[in-house]
Design an enzyme around this catalytic site. Structure first.
Site, short mmCIF file in Angstrom:
data_model
loop_
_atom_site.label_atom_id
_atom_site.label_comp_id
_atom_site.label_asym_id
_atom_site.label_seq_id
_atom_site.Cartn_x
_atom_site.Cartn_y
_atom_site.Cartn_z
N ASP A 14 31.08 35.71 30.25
CA ASP A 14 29.85 36.43 29.91
C ASP A 14 30.08 37.61 28.96
O ASP A 14 29.39 37.75 27.96
CB ASP A 14 29.13 36.92 31.18
CG ASP A 14 28.69 35.75 32.05
OD1 ASP A 14 27.85 34.97 31.58
OD2 ASP A 14 29.20 35.61 33.17
N ARG A 95 32.46 51.36 39.78
CA ARG A 95 31.54 51.57 38.65
C ARG A 95 31.62 52.97 38.07
O ARG A 95 31.69 53.13 36.85
CB ARG A 95 30.10 51.22 39.05
CG ARG A 95 29.92 49.80 39.59
CD ARG A 95 30.62 48.76 38.76
NE ARG A 95 30.56 47.42 39.34
CZ ARG A 95 31.32 46.40 38.97
NH1 ARG A 95 32.22 46.56 38.00
NH2 ARG A 95 31.20 45.23 39.52
N ASP A 124 24.90 46.79 40.61
CA ASP A 124 25.85 47.30 39.62
C ASP A 124 25.18 47.81 38.35
O ASP A 124 25.62 48.81 37.77
CB ASP A 124 26.90 46.23 39.30
CG ASP A 124 27.89 46.07 40.45
OD1 ASP A 124 28.17 47.08 41.12
OD2 ASP A 124 28.38 44.95 40.68
N SER A 175 30.39 34.46 42.04
CA SER A 175 30.46 35.68 41.26
C SER A 175 31.43 36.60 42.00
O SER A 175 31.22 36.93 43.16
CB SER A 175 29.08 36.31 41.18
OG SER A 175 29.20 37.63 40.70
N1 ARG Z 1 27.17 43.58 46.79
C1 ARG Z 1 28.28 44.40 46.43
C2 ARG Z 1 27.85 45.71 45.88
O1 ARG Z 1 26.74 45.82 45.45
C3 ARG Z 1 29.26 43.69 45.52
C4 ARG Z 1 28.76 43.32 44.17
C5 ARG Z 1 29.91 42.82 43.38
N2 ARG Z 1 29.58 42.01 42.30
C6 ARG Z 1 29.83 40.69 42.24
N3 ARG Z 1 29.64 40.10 41.12
N4 ARG Z 1 30.27 40.02 43.26
O2 ARG Z 1 28.60 46.64 45.87
#
Ligand code: ARG
Length: 401
Positions: A14, A95, A124, A175
């Site tokens: 991506d 992040r 995110d 993912s």
């Molecule tokens: N749900 C978790 C959070 O918001 C993990 C998100 C991680 N992203 C992923 N593409 N799995 O912190």
């Protein structure tokens, strides 16, 4: 001068396609920025070269692994932060450190905009953009998947058409986001919340059903920070890595939850965080002997609020900063050793010692040497129950009328 956009680059399909996609949609030059938060996998030089091969004007790699461990994982440990009681904030804490490096790169390369590869449904995007707004209020944000209709199918077609140096056939149904604090896996087959995760989902942990012999480990802390493992000095990054390896081999730190996203969706997530969960368990047990009761009770609620703020993308907010100050103050005496056994998916503490402990053997013992004056208990209980007793007297009185 051509406008420049800094892109948070992972090396995956991506964000590789996003380089050319953003270029075509905006006419801007794209600077790809990859940040090492201990995610392992491909070398960052390979990732850098791929970005250039996909048309980035510049590609830049930031080694933030020690910074991430020291300034992001350690505060999470000191807070014993588990969002909704389960999730050690793996992605949520990465992040803000990535944002720091994106904003720095934007300044260095004279970019006006920061781009990221998140969708419009997750947490995110919020964490990236709230962070960027806070650290670089003049910078604009763009998310090609969300704002420029870059779907999976279009990404594959674009990569093939342009002959980009990136694999398009490898089908990964999940993912995944990972760093040294842990790993998060979502989507695909896991979206049916009755489906149990299959073995291939896990990478940081071995299956706990057939564990190797129990592994006993002693973790030494100073002011809430791990400083040695089995007597060998370690940095925070080394402590996390060593425990990822040892606790991971025992299947410690597997988490399967449905959590509340900030955007209002409940979502199924599989986490594995062997080092983080072993460290949080050890740290909590050391706090149990070194933090005074009322401070400890209050700290638990502060830690929970801290976890929610960080989950909700408020890392750089004033309240989070104030809670940090409280948590740091509580850590002054959290020094000593915790011995724990890693085995069969569990990390169980079986010994603790500390020079700054509040555990008083002479007060606790039922044997000779007891210094606790039991006769004081009667009066204490009488007064402690007084207020509820008076109230219940009224209940009886009113009911009798
Ligand atoms: N749900 C978790 C959070 O918001 C993990 C998100 C991680 N992203 C992923 N593409 N799995 O912190």
């Amino acid at each position: 001068m051509t406008e420049r956009i800094v892109l948070a680059y992972s090396g995956g399909l991506d964000t590789s396609v996003a380089i050319g996609w953003i270029g075509e949609a905006t006419g801007a030059e794209v600077i790809a920025v990859a940040v090492d938060v201990g995610q392992g996998g491909e070398s960052l030089e390979t990732i850098r070269q791929r970005a250039l091969g996909c048309g980035a004007a510049e590609a830049y790699v930031a080694d933030a692994s020690d910074e991430f461990a020291n300034e992001y994982c350690m505060p999470t440990l000191q807070a014993n932060a588990l969002y909704q009681g389960h999730y050690p904030l793996v992605s949520a804490i990465s992040r803000p450190v990535i944002v720091k490096h994106l904003v720095k790169a934007a300044r260095e390369f004279g970019a006006t905009t920061v781009a990221h590869g998140c969708t419009g449904k997750g947490n995110d995007q919020v964490r990236f953009e709230v962070g960027i707004q806070t650290l670089g209020p003049d910078l604009k944000c763009i998310a090609p998947v969300r704002d420029l209709a870059l779907t999976r199918d279009k990404a594959i077609a674009f990569a093939e058409e342009k002959g980009l140096p990136i694999e398009t056939t490898k089908k990964n149904p999940y993912s995944i986001d990972q760093n040294v604090w842990g790993r998060a896996v979502e989507t695909g087959y896991l979206e049916d919340i009755w489906n149990a995760p299959t073995k291939d989902i896990y990478d940081y942990t071995a299956t706990p059903e057939f564990p190797p012999a129990p592994d006993e480990v002693t973790i030494s802390f100073e002011a809430g920070i791990p400083v040695a493992i089995d007597g060998v000095k370690v940095t925070p990054l080394q402590a996390i890595k060593e425990l990822n390896r040892r606790a991971g081999a025992q299947g410690v730190g597997r988490i399967d939850v449905v959590e509340d996203r900030l955007v209002g969706i409940k979502s199924r997530e599989i986490y594995e965080a062997p080092g983080a969960m072993a460290l949080i368990t050890a740290h909590k047990h050391l706090e149990d002997i070194t933090i005074e009761r009322e401070q400890a009770r209050f700290k638990a609620t502060v830690g929970q609020r801290w976890a929610e703020l960080v989950y909700d993308g408020q890392w750089f907010s004033p309240l989070k900063r104030s809670l940090d100050a409280f948590i740091l103050d509580t850590q002054r005496y959290v020094s000593g050793d915790i011995r724990m056994v890693l085995h069969g998916g569990q990390a169980i503490v079986n010994g603790r010692r500390s020079e700054t402990s509040l555990y008083d053997f002479d007060l606790a013992t039922y044997d000779t040497g007891d210094t606790f004056d039991q006769s004081m208990a009667r009066g204490f209980i009488e007064l402690w129950g007084m207020s509820a007793k008076v109230a219940s007297g009224r209940d009886i009185r009113v009911a009798g009328k």
